[in-house]
Structure formats: structure tokens, C-alpha cells
Enzyme design. Structure first.
Site, PDB file in Angstrom:
ATOM      1  N   ASP A  53       0.749  -1.335   0.038  1.00  0.00           N
ATOM      2  CA  ASP A  53      -0.084  -0.182  -0.095  1.00  0.00           C
ATOM      3  C   ASP A  53       0.854   1.328  -0.016  1.00  0.00           C
ATOM      4  O   ASP A  53       0.330   2.300  -0.034  1.00  0.00           O
ATOM      5  CB  ASP A  53      -0.983  -0.108   0.986  1.00  0.00           C
ATOM      6  CG  ASP A  53      -0.254   0.019   2.385  1.00  0.00           C
ATOM      7  OD1 ASP A  53       0.912  -0.244   2.759  1.00  0.00           O
ATOM      8  OD2 ASP A  53      -1.173  -0.026   3.433  1.00  0.00           O
ATOM      9  N   SER A  54       2.071   1.055  -0.142  1.00  0.00           N
ATOM     10  CA  SER A  54       3.022   2.178  -0.095  1.00  0.00           C
ATOM     11  C   SER A  54       3.026   2.711  -1.574  1.00  0.00           C
ATOM     12  O   SER A  54       3.412   3.976  -2.007  1.00  0.00           O
ATOM     13  CB  SER A  54       4.576   1.704   0.079  1.00  0.00           C
ATOM     14  OG  SER A  54       4.963   0.658  -0.763  1.00  0.00           O
ATOM     15  N   ASP A  71      -1.006  -6.204  -0.334  1.00  0.00           N
ATOM     16  CA  ASP A  71      -1.488  -5.486   1.054  1.00  0.00           C
ATOM     17  C   ASP A  71      -3.112  -5.261   0.972  1.00  0.00           C
ATOM     18  O   ASP A  71      -3.549  -4.774   0.087  1.00  0.00           O
ATOM     19  CB  ASP A  71      -1.024  -3.926   1.147  1.00  0.00           C
ATOM     20  CG  ASP A  71       0.183  -4.106   1.917  1.00  0.00           C
ATOM     21  OD1 ASP A  71       0.300  -4.877   2.864  1.00  0.00           O
ATOM     22  OD2 ASP A  71       1.391  -3.334   1.951  1.00  0.00           O
ATOM     23  N   LYS A  91      -1.288  -9.534   2.798  1.00  0.00           N
ATOM     24  CA  LYS A  91      -0.865  -8.981   4.080  1.00  0.00           C
ATOM     25  C   LYS A  91      -1.819  -7.897   4.605  1.00  0.00           C
ATOM     26  O   LYS A  91      -2.230  -7.340   4.165  1.00  0.00           O
ATOM     27  CB  LYS A  91       0.764  -8.290   3.538  1.00  0.00           C
ATOM     28  CG  LYS A  91       1.419  -7.663   4.800  1.00  0.00           C
ATOM     29  CD  LYS A  91       2.708  -7.349   4.549  1.00  0.00           C
ATOM     30  CE  LYS A  91       3.123  -6.022   3.874  1.00  0.00           C
ATOM     31  NZ  LYS A  91       2.711  -4.925   4.631  1.00  0.00           N
ATOM     32  N   GLU A 106      -1.748  -5.500   8.508  1.00  0.00           N
ATOM     33  CA  GLU A 106      -0.873  -4.769   9.666  1.00  0.00           C
ATOM     34  C   GLU A 106      -1.839  -4.991  11.204  1.00  0.00           C
ATOM     35  O   GLU A 106      -2.870  -5.076  11.063  1.00  0.00           O
ATOM     36  CB  GLU A 106      -0.631  -3.291   9.450  1.00  0.00           C
ATOM     37  CG  GLU A 106      -0.143  -2.980   8.408  1.00  0.00           C
ATOM     38  CD  GLU A 106       0.082  -1.456   8.062  1.00  0.00           C
ATOM     39  OE1 GLU A 106      -0.166  -0.597   9.073  1.00  0.00           O
ATOM     40  OE2 GLU A 106       0.610  -1.184   7.141  1.00  0.00           O
ATOM     41  N   GLU A 129       8.894  -4.040  10.846  1.00  0.00           N
ATOM     42  CA  GLU A 129       9.425  -2.913  10.361  1.00  0.00           C
ATOM     43  C   GLU A 129       9.821  -1.959  11.265  1.00  0.00           C
ATOM     44  O   GLU A 129       8.986  -1.788  12.438  1.00  0.00           O
ATOM     45  CB  GLU A 129       8.117  -2.084   9.594  1.00  0.00           C
ATOM     46  CG  GLU A 129       8.654  -0.870   8.943  1.00  0.00           C
ATOM     47  CD  GLU A 129       7.575  -0.242   7.910  1.00  0.00           C
ATOM     48  OE1 GLU A 129       6.642  -1.055   7.516  1.00  0.00           O
ATOM     49  OE2 GLU A 129       7.806   0.752   7.397  1.00  0.00           O
TER      50      GLU A 129
HETATM   51  O1  KIV Z   1       3.558  -1.186   1.644  1.00  0.00           O
HETATM   52  C1  KIV Z   1       4.864  -1.402   1.738  1.00  0.00           C
HETATM   53  O2  KIV Z   1       5.726  -1.145   1.052  1.00  0.00           O
HETATM   54  C2  KIV Z   1       5.172  -2.203   2.938  1.00  0.00           C
HETATM   55  C3  KIV Z   1       6.589  -2.614   3.112  1.00  0.00           C
HETATM   56  C4  KIV Z   1       7.132  -1.362   3.655  1.00  0.00           C
HETATM   57  C5  KIV Z   1       6.925  -3.594   3.818  1.00  0.00           C
HETATM   58  O3  KIV Z   1       4.420  -2.558   3.606  1.00  0.00           O
END
Ligand code: KIV
Length: 271
Positions: free
Chosen positions: A51-52, A90, A120, A122, A189
Site C-alpha cells: 500500500d506504499s 496489502d 498482508k 498490519e 518494520e
Molecule cells: O507497503 C509497503 O511497501 C510495505 C513495506 C514497507 C513492507 O508494507
């Protein structure tokens, strides 16, 4: 030259076996077809449709605004590019927290519409019900603890997490819990390296670090940071392998100058 046999297709079993063999796992983010093609051809083990993308692709300050539809679009592009890597997507903010039925519905959309291999999310104990429900549908889940950017407004800053004993203990408990629930791997992280080492030693599933030191089972970076495309982001844990912002800018200036001067296209560059 690797001492290990080449892997045809990375799966959760391959990743767990890599931990057992003490073979480090490489992971990078990807959000589009062309970049994913390069990373997969290079032999990356896991591609994370992170989600980055909210920051890197869309220019938002945080990861909160990105939607499930956006994540699915990015995941579809990445999956089309991949022959070997394991693709993890994510679950975006608002698509799983506090409602395990919503978590499963979001996951099913990702899996059906993109063809990705895992999701994934959180958090630890607070999202355990969502993790259990997703796993019950046969979808592999990767956990994410430590600095969890979807909770940035709770933390207030992007500084190192779990430096105090109470938070460190909660993190170690959550690592064990995620393994017990059935997660196939965990991202840690921005936490102290000594704590990450302890966490990785406490479980049989791979623990992959970002800003968590060397004593974990693998490393992940945001590709645009690693390649120097995001010029202004310079945390201590980041190693930059290229300065692509500058290189691409130089190339673009050359192109502009060639167009303006009439040098491009030349006699060979036309029909
Ligand atoms: O969204 C992302 O890029 C991440 C990484 C920083 C692990 O969750």
C-alpha cells in the site's frame, strides 16, 4: 553464483524451507507490469504489491487513502508480469480492521480479480479474527508488526518502534500469535535489530525485516527507494543501489534539448 538449486516458482513452502536452510529471502515492492517484469527476471523471491503505492505511485502523504480497487489494479499489473516470484498484496486501510467478514470479502476480491498468491495485513492480536477467517478460506496471510504505517496517526511519527520493554514484549507475543494462527511469514518494520533477532529465533516461519537489522530471515525494501527514484526519503536503513531520479532527469533534459534543437529525430529515426 548461488549454492542453492534454482527455484522454479516460489510458494509458501519454498519460503519456509528457505528459513530452515538459512537461505535469506529477498523481497521488494512492485506496483506495475514493467517494474515487476524486471524484478522477477532478476530472481526476486517475493513481490509485495504494497500500500506504499499510495505514497510512491499516487503521491499521497500516507498509505491511508489507497482503496481496494486501486490495490487490485496494481496487483493485476504485477501478476501479469511474474513467472517466478510469490506475489503478496496489502489489504488497504479500512478493508479489514475490526470486521473479519469484511476482511475475507476484501481478500476474496484481491485473490479472484488479481490472481495474486497471498495477502498482508498490519497488526497482531487486534486483527486475529480477520487473520483466522482469511486463513479458513485457504488464503495465505503475511503479518506486519513494528512500525505499521496504516496506524501513523496513532503513533504520530515514523520513528523506530518497540524500543520500550512493554511494546517489545507485546511485539514478541504478537509474533508468536501470528505463527500460531497460521501466518506463513511476518514483516517487522523499523524496530531494534536485537529485538528482531529474538523474534526471528522464536518462530519457524520466515521473519522479513525492513529497518530491523541483519538477523532475520530476509529483507524487504520499497523498490523506488532502493533505486533512488524517491530522492528525498533517506532513512538510515535504506541502501540505494542507483540514483535513478538524477539519471532519469539527466536523460530527460537531453531529450528535451534534442527536440528543441531539432537533433531528434535524425535521418535514421524516421520512415
Ligand atoms: O507497503 C509497503 O511497501 C510495505 C513495506 C514497507 C513492507 O508494507
Amino acid at each position: 553464483m548461488s549454492i542453492h538449486k534454482p527455484i522454479k516458482r516460489v510458494t509458501t513452502h519454498v519460503l519456509i524451507a528457505m528459513k530452515q536452510r538459512q537461505q535469506k529471502i529477498s523481497m521488494l515492492t512492485a506496483y506495475d507490469f514493467s517494474m515487476a517484469r524486471i524484478l522477477d527476471a532478476s530472481g526476486i523471491d517475493i513481490l509485495l504489491v504494497g500500500d506504499s503505492a499510495s505514497n510512491v505511485m499516487a503521491g499521497h502523504e500516507t498509505t491511508l487513502p489507497i482503496t481496494l480497487d486501486h490495490m487490485i489494479y496494481h496487483a493485476q499489473s504485477v501478476v501479469r508480469a511474474v513467472d517466478r516470484a510469490f506475489v503478496v498484496v496489502d489489504l488497504p486501510f479500512g478493508s479489514y480492521q475490526g470486521n473479519s467478514k469484511l476482511a475475507l470479502a476484501s481478500t476474496i476480491r484481491i485473490m479472484k480479480e488479481s490472481g495474486a498468491h497471498a495477502v498482508k495485513l498490519e497488526g497482531g492480536s487486534e486483527v486475529s479474527e480477520s487473520i483466522t477467517r482469511i486463513l479458513s478460506a485457504g488464503v495465505p496471510v503475511m503479518g506486519h508488526l513494528g512500525l505499521t504505517p496504516q496506524s501513523i496517526y496513532k503513533f504520530g511519527t515514523y520513528t523506530v518502534r518497540a524500543k520500550e520493554e512493554e511494546e517489545a514484549n507485546k511485539l514478541l507475543e504478537d509474533v508468536k500469535l501470528l505463527e500460531e494462527l497460521g501466518c506463513f511469514a511476518i514483516i517487522l518494520e523499523k524496530i531494534p535489530a536485537s529485538l528482531a533477532k529474538k523474534a526471528a529465533e522464536s518462530v519457524k516461519i520466515p521473519v522479513i525485516g525492513i529497518g530491523a537489522g541483519p538477523d532475520v530471515d530476509g529483507q524487504v525494501l520499497v523498490t523506488h527507494d532502493m533505486l533512488g527514484i524517491t530522492k528525498d526519503f533517506q532513512p538510515r536503513f535504506l541502501r540505494r543501489y542507483l540514483e535513478l531520479f538524477d539519471e532519469m532527469k539527466t536523460a530527460t533534459i537531453r531529450y528535451i534539448n534534442d527536440v528543441r534543437s531539432g537533433d531528434f529525430p535524425n535521418d535514421q529515426e524516421q520512415y
